[in-house]
Write an enzyme that holds these catalytic residues in place. Structure first.
Site, short mmCIF file in Angstrom:
data_model
loop_
_atom_site.label_atom_id
_atom_site.label_comp_id
_atom_site.label_asym_id
_atom_site.label_seq_id
_atom_site.Cartn_x
_atom_site.Cartn_y
_atom_site.Cartn_z
N SER A 141 0.86 -1.18 0.00
CA SER A 141 0.00 0.00 0.00
C SER A 141 0.89 1.22 0.00
O SER A 141 2.04 1.17 0.45
CB SER A 141 -0.89 0.01 1.26
N TYR A 154 -1.70 0.43 10.63
CA TYR A 154 -1.66 0.01 9.22
C TYR A 154 -0.34 0.43 8.58
O TYR A 154 0.28 -0.34 7.85
CB TYR A 154 -2.85 0.59 8.48
#
Length: 261
Positions: A141, A154
């Site tokens: 990501s 995250y």
């Protein structure tokens, strides 16, 4: 040589399901892996892909996947797509269970599957083919490259996944195995934001409010399949994929995209 076979994790929805569909359209044999058997069966009926139900945070399930693959054919490519986010809490306030979950699925599960399947990837490479290669594609990501407020858990997990990918590429140097990282930015899928916000549909939808053409799962699938199907000597180390409206992880245009006067 016969058809090549790819294993795609996190295949029950979103980017994983789109990647299974596109590989099948390109003539690959595909094994889709996920926890939800009902969704996998529907995908198998739709695409003709083989499927395997497994929780990749459980070593016994990963071992069973390895044994199934070893008995059923070659593994030419692995797409480590399973992952996810929980919450947008601060580092101070975030529940530790959310962080543990994110590390388990985004980092440790990728390590488990990669360790289990690397011998099969090596075995798929024919010494008679000078241009043969195997492929490992890790879906990370932009959160693994740029920190942002509320992203602590995250960010930490995806930064770790990015680092693991780079280390793996170094460790496999000298072998005909490509290690590819695809790092998507804002992707509007049916579940990612819902999971992040604990099923709150309003919060999930607000993520994409007034964003012109956020990425969809099929856009990322196109990047994944394209990278794998490049000539065997070409490696895409890192492919960052964002919508035009997203200049960075935190700078997102909301509203029409228009030329300045």
């Amino acid at each position: 040589m016969g058809k090549k076979r790819v294993v795609v994790t996190g295949a029950s929805s979103g980017i994983g399901a789109a990647t299974v569909r596109l590989f099948r359209e390109h003539g690959w044999d595909v094994v889709g892996v996920a926890r939800r058997a009902d969704r996998l069966e529907a995908l198998a009926q739709e695409t003709g892909a083989a499927v395997f139900t497994a929780d990749l945070t459980v070593q016994a399930d990963v071992d069973a996947l390895r044994d199934y693959l070893a008995a059923s054919g070659p593994v030419n490519a692995l797409v480590n797509n399973a992952g996810g986010a929980k919450g947008l809490d601060s580092v101070e306030a975030a529940p530790i269970d959310d962080w543990a979950w994110m590390y388990e699925i985004n980092v440790l599960a990728v390590k488990r599957v990669t360790s289990a399947l690397l011998p099969l990837l090596r075995a798929s490479i024919s010494p008679a083919e000078t241009d043969a290669s195997a492929n490992i594609v890790n879906i990370t990501s932009t959160a693994g490259h740029t920190a942002y407020i509320g992203g602590g858990g995250y960010n930490a997990a995806k930064f770790a996944a990015h680092a693991m990918t780079e280390v793996l590429r170094l460790e496999l140097n000298g072998e005909p195995i490509r290690v590819i990282e695809v790092a998507p930015g804002m992707v509007a899928t049916e579940e990612f934001s819902l999971v992040r916000f604990g099923g709150d549909e309003a919060k999930a939808a607000a993520t994409y409010n007034n964003v012109v053409n956020p990425l969809v799962a099929e856009d990322v699938a196109t990047a994944i399949v394209g990278a794998v199907e490049l000539p065997a000597h070409v490696n895409i180390d890192l492919l960052v994929v964002k919508p035009v409206a997203q200049a960075s992880t935190t700078l997102i245009a909301r509203g029409p995209l228009v030329p300045r006067a």
